[in-house]
Design a protein around this motif. Structure first.
Motif, PDB file in Angstrom:
ATOM      1  N   HIS A  38       0.872  -1.168   0.000  1.00 58.75           N
ATOM      2  CA  HIS A  38       0.000   0.000   0.000  1.00 58.75           C
ATOM      3  C   HIS A  38       0.914   1.224   0.000  1.00 58.75           C
ATOM      4  O   HIS A  38       1.866   1.289   0.787  1.00 58.75           O
ATOM      5  CB  HIS A  38      -0.883   0.035   1.253  1.00 58.75           C
ATOM      6  N   HIS A  39       0.638   2.200  -0.859  1.00 61.34           N
ATOM      7  CA  HIS A  39       1.439   3.427  -0.947  1.00 61.34           C
ATOM      8  C   HIS A  39       0.535   4.620  -0.663  1.00 61.34           C
ATOM      9  O   HIS A  39      -0.559   4.731  -1.238  1.00 61.34           O
ATOM     10  CB  HIS A  39       2.033   3.579  -2.349  1.00 61.34           C
ATOM     11  N   LEU A  40       1.004   5.520   0.194  1.00 63.54           N
ATOM     12  CA  LEU A  40       0.263   6.732   0.540  1.00 63.54           C
ATOM     13  C   LEU A  40       1.167   7.936   0.324  1.00 63.54           C
ATOM     14  O   LEU A  40       2.331   7.922   0.739  1.00 63.54           O
ATOM     15  CB  LEU A  40      -0.151   6.702   2.011  1.00 63.54           C
ATOM     16  N   ILE A  41       0.626   8.975  -0.278  1.00 62.26           N
ATOM     17  CA  ILE A  41       1.361  10.221  -0.496  1.00 62.26           C
ATOM     18  C   ILE A  41       0.455  11.369  -0.083  1.00 62.26           C
ATOM     19  O   ILE A  41      -0.693  11.454  -0.528  1.00 62.26           O
ATOM     20  CB  ILE A  41       1.756  10.382  -1.974  1.00 62.26           C
ATOM     21  N   TYR A  42       0.963  12.239   0.789  1.00 60.55           N
ATOM     22  CA  TYR A  42       0.160  13.373   1.242  1.00 60.55           C
ATOM     23  C   TYR A  42       1.051  14.474   1.804  1.00 60.55           C
ATOM     24  O   TYR A  42       2.224  14.249   2.123  1.00 60.55           O
ATOM     25  CB  TYR A  42      -0.869  12.936   2.295  1.00 60.55           C
ATOM     26  N   ASP A  43       0.488  15.654   1.928  1.00 61.69           N
ATOM     27  CA  ASP A  43       1.148  16.812   2.522  1.00 61.69           C
ATOM     28  C   ASP A  43       0.300  17.319   3.672  1.00 61.69           C
ATOM     29  O   ASP A  43      -0.931  17.205   3.643  1.00 61.69           O
ATOM     30  CB  ASP A  43       1.303  17.942   1.497  1.00 61.69           C
ATOM     31  N   TYR A  44       0.968  17.890   4.674  1.00 55.48           N
ATOM     32  CA  TYR A  44       0.246  18.516   5.781  1.00 55.48           C
ATOM     33  C   TYR A  44       1.095  19.638   6.357  1.00 55.48           C
ATOM     34  O   TYR A  44       2.302  19.708   6.122  1.00 55.48           O
ATOM     35  CB  TYR A  44      -0.120  17.488   6.864  1.00 55.48           C
ATOM     36  N   ILE A  45       0.449  20.514   7.090  1.00 55.05           N
ATOM     37  CA  ILE A  45       1.144  21.605   7.776  1.00 55.05           C
ATOM     38  C   ILE A  45       1.391  21.156   9.215  1.00 55.05           C
ATOM     39  O   ILE A  45       0.449  20.822   9.933  1.00 55.05           O
ATOM     40  CB  ILE A  45       0.315  22.908   7.771  1.00 55.05           C
ATOM     41  N   ASP A  46       2.647  21.139   9.621  1.00 56.28           N
ATOM     42  CA  ASP A  46       2.987  20.786  10.993  1.00 56.28           C
ATOM     43  C   ASP A  46       2.607  21.956  11.906  1.00 56.28           C
ATOM     44  O   ASP A  46       3.076  23.077  11.702  1.00 56.28           O
ATOM     45  CB  ASP A  46       4.485  20.485  11.110  1.00 56.28           C
ATOM     46  N   ASP A  47       1.753  21.685  12.893  1.00 57.92           N
ATOM     47  CA  ASP A  47       1.269  22.750  13.789  1.00 57.92           C
ATOM     48  C   ASP A  47       2.402  23.421  14.553  1.00 57.92           C
ATOM     49  O   ASP A  47       2.416  24.639  14.711  1.00 57.92           O
ATOM     50  CB  ASP A  47       0.236  22.198  14.775  1.00 57.92           C
ATOM     51  N   GLY A  48       3.349  22.646  15.041  1.00 60.24           N
ATOM     52  CA  GLY A  48       4.439  23.201  15.838  1.00 60.24           C
ATOM     53  C   GLY A  48       5.421  24.026  15.023  1.00 60.24           C
ATOM     54  O   GLY A  48       5.952  25.025  15.494  1.00 60.24           O
TER      55      GLY A  48
END
Length: 141
Positions: A38-48
């Motif tokens: 299974h392959h997952l690719i995503y972006d997110y903003i690190d809160d800290g």
């Protein structure tokens, strides 16, 4: 499973001092199944950090890899067969992170995949925590 998914990572850590820390990351991303992985690719903003992080996760029966790039750089390997050591860096510091994986379970029902990882971590050769990580993959509706 559709290619467009919602990915949620829940981590519960019991730190060396006995306190608990919960971390949740939720993002929309892409899912692929190729080569028995299974392959997952995503972006997110690190809160800290307030910065963008790009994650690429590969999931197979007894091995999980999480590669992060951006404000955080690391390649974490959860492998039941052996303890892994990774360099983990953020804008403030870099350290060695050792991961001792105790259990990996993958549950798949209809359009929902859950990956459950039980592990311990050492930072710079000192015990840091015992943790549980859940990766939940579901269609992005």
């Amino acid at each position: 499973m559709t290619k467009d998914v919602k990915i949620t990572l829940y981590t519960n850590q019991t730190l060396a001092d006995g306190s608990n820390q919960d971390i949740t990351i939720s993002a929309r991303g892409r899912y692929y199944y190729k080569g028995k992985r299974h392959h997952l690719i995503y972006d997110y903003i690190d809160d800290g950090l307030g910065s963008n992080i790009h994650d690429y996760i590969k999931v197979q029966e007894d091995l999980i890899e999480i590669k992060r790039s951006g404000a955080i750089n690391s390649k974490l390997i959860y492998d039941i067969a052996k303890k892994s050591i990774a360099k983990y860096s953020n804008p403030y510091l870099t350290f060695d992170l050792a991961i001792d994986t105790h259990d990996i379970r993958i549950e798949q029902k209809n359009n929902l995949i859950k990956v459950l990882i039980d592990y311990s971590q050492d930072i710079n050769k000192e015990y840091f925590c015992r943790a549980n990580l859940q990766i939940i993959i579901e269609p992005d509706i």
